[in-house]
Design an enzyme around this catalytic site. Structure first.
Site, PDB file in Angstrom:
ATOM      1  N   ASP A  13       6.828   9.360 -17.462  1.00 15.81           N
ATOM      2  CA  ASP A  13       8.082   8.452 -17.367  1.00 15.81           C
ATOM      3  C   ASP A  13       9.365   9.555 -16.938  1.00 15.81           C
ATOM      4  O   ASP A  13       9.067  10.743 -16.695  1.00 15.81           O
ATOM      5  CB  ASP A  13       8.602   7.861 -18.788  1.00 15.81           C
ATOM      6  CG  ASP A  13       9.904   7.390 -18.632  1.00 15.81           C
ATOM      7  OD1 ASP A  13      10.185   6.318 -17.914  1.00 15.81           O
ATOM      8  OD2 ASP A  13      10.620   7.490 -19.431  1.00 15.81           O
ATOM      9  N   ASP A  15      13.250   8.661 -16.883  1.00 17.66           N
ATOM     10  CA  ASP A  15      14.420   8.846 -17.442  1.00 17.66           C
ATOM     11  C   ASP A  15      14.067   9.057 -18.914  1.00 17.66           C
ATOM     12  O   ASP A  15      13.393   8.516 -19.685  1.00 17.66           O
ATOM     13  CB  ASP A  15      15.353   7.532 -17.549  1.00 17.66           C
ATOM     14  CG  ASP A  15      15.645   7.191 -16.096  1.00 17.66           C
ATOM     15  OD1 ASP A  15      16.124   8.069 -15.120  1.00 17.66           O
ATOM     16  OD2 ASP A  15      15.794   5.890 -15.794  1.00 17.66           O
ATOM     17  N   ASP A 187       9.328   8.392 -23.439  1.00 17.45           N
ATOM     18  CA  ASP A 187      10.252   8.213 -24.598  1.00 17.45           C
ATOM     19  C   ASP A 187      10.359   7.024 -24.998  1.00 17.45           C
ATOM     20  O   ASP A 187      11.189   6.522 -26.151  1.00 17.45           O
ATOM     21  CB  ASP A 187      11.352   9.004 -24.353  1.00 17.45           C
ATOM     22  CG  ASP A 187      12.235   8.136 -23.200  1.00 17.45           C
ATOM     23  OD1 ASP A 187      13.293   7.500 -23.481  1.00 17.45           O
ATOM     24  OD2 ASP A 187      11.695   8.190 -22.033  1.00 17.45           O
TER      25      ASP A 187
END
Length: 251
Positions: A13, A15, A187
């Site tokens: 991922d 960000d 996250d």
């Protein structure tokens, strides 16, 4: 485990996983805080990619330029340990490592930051929302999945713009033979769907105290949930990028 791994895939991922900030929010925090505040209101009723597209129009109307946006992106926090970690892993020949970026940001934000950090050749593919600059300097952003066309079939809860689980499986189908190991670094809650597709020999590097951590904990702690909501892969937790660098160094 390491002796049987010849070919592996690392999925990032973007960000708060590869980068140490949220690129969509960061641009407006730096250039137009009033639009960043507006995001919080619009989020109640609009799809996220549509919100960012709308606010990019408004930023452009306020005089925000391509140089302004690119300058803000280059200043976005990005930990040196993450750069070291991915570069060192990429340089190893045994096992050989391929990289995929799977993100709900957009291709312009991601590619601008990767180029600035010297990582523009890291990924085999970047799967994200499309965006391009027009002649006036407006960044035109749209969903990866057109809302007017066929939609994804995710039953886990991915955003309408993209099902990360379906995109991961499509990537794996394009890059056969199967990888000996897949390592997913994420996250957010939108990373839950793809990690459910991983096998027992795979690994999840989950950032602590964020949406993905909360989901894994909730599902693992409740025996009433079905097995298709349980993660089969090994899960390791991290807080700072130096910990990811440390894990990569041990692979």
């Amino acid at each position: 485990m390491a002796t049987s791994i010849q070919r592996q895939l690392v999925v990032f991922d973007f960000d708060w996983s590869l980068a140490d900030q949220d690129s969509d929010r960061w641009v407006f925090e730096v250039l137009a805080p009033e639009l960043r505040r507006k995001m919080k209101t619009l989020k109640l009723d609009m799809q996220w990619t549509d919100i960012v597209a709308l606010l990019l129009h408004e930023l452009h109307d306020k005089g925000g330029s391509r140089d302004d946006i690119e300058g803000a992106l280059r200043k976005m926090p990005f930990h040196p340990a993450m750069i070291r970690g991915v570069q060192a892993l990429k340089a190893k020949s045994n096992p050989s490592t391929h990289f995929l970026c799977l993100s709900n940001a957009n291709i312009v934000f991601i590619s601008t930051i990767l180029k600035d950090k010297g990582l523009d050749s890291l990924f085999d593919e970047v799967v994200t929302n499309p965006a391009e600059w027009d002649a006036s300097g407006l960044l035109k952003l749209r969903r990866k999945i057109d809302p007017a066309g066929p939609q994804h079939q995710c039953a886990v809860g991915c955003s309408p713009n993209m099902c990360k689980g379906e995109e991961l499986e499509a990537f794996l189908a394009r890059h056969r033979p199967d990888f000996d190991r897949v390592i997913y670094v994420g996250d957010g809650s939108n990373d839950f769907c793809p990690i459910l597709r991983l096998r027992s020999q795979d690994m999840v590097l989950c950032r602590r105290h964020r949406g993905l951590h909360k989901l894994i904990t909730a599902y693992e702690g409740d025996e009433t949930f079905a097995d298709d909501r349980r993660v089969k892969a090994e899960v390791r937790y991290w807080t700072g990028a130096w910990e990811v660098e440390e894990i990569f160094g041990s692979l």
